[in-house]
Design a protein around this motif. Sequence first.
Motif, PDB file in Angstrom:
ATOM      1  N   LEU A   1      31.622  29.947  40.033  1.00 42.91           N
ATOM      2  CA  LEU A   1      32.753  30.464  40.770  1.00 42.91           C
ATOM      3  C   LEU A   1      32.608  31.951  41.072  1.00 42.91           C
ATOM      4  O   LEU A   1      33.092  32.422  42.094  1.00 42.91           O
ATOM      5  N   CYS A   2      31.943  32.660  40.191  1.00 38.47           N
ATOM      6  CA  CYS A   2      31.785  34.092  40.408  1.00 38.47           C
ATOM      7  C   CYS A   2      31.004  34.380  41.697  1.00 38.47           C
ATOM      8  O   CYS A   2      31.448  35.203  42.501  1.00 38.47           O
ATOM      9  N   PRO A   3      29.847  33.714  41.946  1.00 35.77           N
ATOM     10  CA  PRO A   3      29.145  33.961  43.212  1.00 35.77           C
ATOM     11  C   PRO A   3      29.997  33.597  44.438  1.00 35.77           C
ATOM     12  O   PRO A   3      29.933  34.279  45.462  1.00 35.77           O
ATOM     13  N   ALA A   4      30.815  32.563  44.317  1.00 41.07           N
ATOM     14  CA  ALA A   4      31.686  32.184  45.433  1.00 41.07           C
ATOM     15  C   ALA A   4      32.721  33.276  45.693  1.00 41.07           C
ATOM     16  O   ALA A   4      33.018  33.592  46.849  1.00 41.07           O
ATOM     17  N   CYS A   5      33.265  33.861  44.654  1.00 38.63           N
ATOM     18  CA  CYS A   5      34.224  34.959  44.831  1.00 38.63           C
ATOM     19  C   CYS A   5      33.551  36.148  45.513  1.00 38.63           C
ATOM     20  O   CYS A   5      34.121  36.750  46.424  1.00 38.63           O
ATOM     21  N   VAL A   6      32.349  36.464  45.072  1.00 35.43           N
ATOM     22  CA  VAL A   6      31.625  37.583  45.672  1.00 35.43           C
ATOM     23  C   VAL A   6      31.353  37.300  47.152  1.00 35.43           C
ATOM     24  O   VAL A   6      31.532  38.172  48.003  1.00 35.43           O
ATOM     25  N   ARG A   7      30.946  36.058  47.471  1.00 34.55           N
ATOM     26  CA  ARG A   7      30.718  35.688  48.873  1.00 34.55           C
ATOM     27  C   ARG A   7      31.991  35.772  49.701  1.00 34.55           C
ATOM     28  O   ARG A   7      31.946  35.971  50.908  1.00 34.55           O
ATOM     29  N   SER A   8      33.125  35.615  49.044  1.00 36.64           N
ATOM     30  CA  SER A   8      34.399  35.685  49.764  1.00 36.64           C
ATOM     31  C   SER A   8      34.877  37.120  49.938  1.00 36.64           C
ATOM     32  O   SER A   8      35.950  37.350  50.490  1.00 36.64           O
ATOM     33  N   GLY A   9      34.099  38.073  49.452  1.00 38.81           N
ATOM     34  CA  GLY A   9      34.467  39.478  49.596  1.00 38.81           C
ATOM     35  C   GLY A   9      35.280  40.023  48.441  1.00 38.81           C
ATOM     36  O   GLY A   9      35.839  41.115  48.534  1.00 38.81           O
ATOM     37  N   VAL A  10      35.351  39.279  47.337  1.00 37.31           N
ATOM     38  CA  VAL A  10      36.110  39.713  46.163  1.00 37.31           C
ATOM     39  C   VAL A  10      35.130  39.963  45.023  1.00 37.31           C
ATOM     40  O   VAL A  10      34.610  39.019  44.429  1.00 37.31           O
ATOM     41  N   PRO A  16      34.048  38.679  31.433  1.00 36.43           N
ATOM     42  CA  PRO A  16      34.420  40.099  31.411  1.00 36.43           C
ATOM     43  C   PRO A  16      34.608  40.628  29.997  1.00 36.43           C
ATOM     44  O   PRO A  16      35.201  39.972  29.145  1.00 36.43           O
ATOM     45  N   ILE A  17      34.094  41.807  29.787  1.00 36.21           N
ATOM     46  CA  ILE A  17      34.223  42.478  28.489  1.00 36.21           C
ATOM     47  C   ILE A  17      35.593  43.141  28.435  1.00 36.21           C
ATOM     48  O   ILE A  17      36.055  43.708  29.400  1.00 36.21           O
ATOM     49  N   GLY A  18      36.242  43.058  27.302  1.00 30.72           N
ATOM     50  CA  GLY A  18      37.527  43.718  27.122  1.00 30.72           C
ATOM     51  C   GLY A  18      38.722  42.789  27.189  1.00 30.72           C
ATOM     52  O   GLY A  18      39.826  43.187  26.855  1.00 30.72           O
ATOM     53  N   LEU A  19      38.521  41.559  27.631  1.00 25.81           N
ATOM     54  CA  LEU A  19      39.632  40.596  27.676  1.00 25.81           C
ATOM     55  C   LEU A  19      39.447  39.537  26.598  1.00 25.81           C
ATOM     56  O   LEU A  19      39.409  38.358  26.874  1.00 25.81           O
ATOM     57  N   LEU A  32      37.354  41.869  40.069  1.00 27.42           N
ATOM     58  CA  LEU A  32      37.339  43.291  39.730  1.00 27.42           C
ATOM     59  C   LEU A  32      38.330  44.086  40.565  1.00 27.42           C
ATOM     60  O   LEU A  32      38.513  45.283  40.348  1.00 27.42           O
ATOM     61  N   VAL A  33      38.939  43.416  41.521  1.00 28.95           N
ATOM     62  CA  VAL A  33      39.999  44.011  42.340  1.00 28.95           C
ATOM     63  C   VAL A  33      41.185  43.058  42.282  1.00 28.95           C
ATOM     64  O   VAL A  33      41.034  41.877  41.983  1.00 28.95           O
ATOM     65  N   CYS A  40      44.684  41.407  38.790  1.00 32.03           N
ATOM     66  CA  CYS A  40      43.371  40.757  38.838  1.00 32.03           C
ATOM     67  C   CYS A  40      43.515  39.311  38.393  1.00 32.03           C
ATOM     68  O   CYS A  40      44.406  38.972  37.615  1.00 32.03           O
ATOM     69  N   LEU A  41      42.636  38.485  38.894  1.00 34.62           N
ATOM     70  CA  LEU A  41      42.658  37.056  38.568  1.00 34.62           C
ATOM     71  C   LEU A  41      41.573  36.757  37.553  1.00 34.62           C
ATOM     72  O   LEU A  41      40.443  37.244  37.672  1.00 34.62           O
TER      73      LEU A  41
END
Length: 153
Positions: A1-10, A16-19, A32-33, A40-41
Amino acid sequence: LCPACVRSGVPSSREPIGLFRFDGKRLDGMTLVPWKVGRCLTWDVTCPDTLAASHRALTSITPGAAAERAALLKHTKYAAIKATHDFVPVAIETLGPINEEGTSFLCEIGERMKGVSGDPRETAYLFQRVSVIIQRANAIALHGTFVMEESDD
């Protein structure tokens, strides 16, 4: 899902570290936005076995019941994180059904990818990629159950 989010411009991050939860476990991903309304989602993916003895009573009557149950458990597991971030559980059963919330999330990513690329088939491609991943994982799991006999050669 992460690569798909990046491809979508997000821009997004895996694990993630810290959660952290109280037991040190991390989510599978986070934007990250802000995704919506300034938050953030985050998401966590699980893959319950449709045919597991613990799910058969539900899945034999209602398609996707194991996915919905797994999503509910994810909401409970990450309740503390929901105070500061939006959270979406994505539960995909081994035979294909996806929980409603996860399906909506995938559709929204697909729509955003369509907006970036201009290809109206982006959502269909995303669901196809998810399907192929599940099929590969099922094949690996099935192969792991085979007993290999050693020959005397």
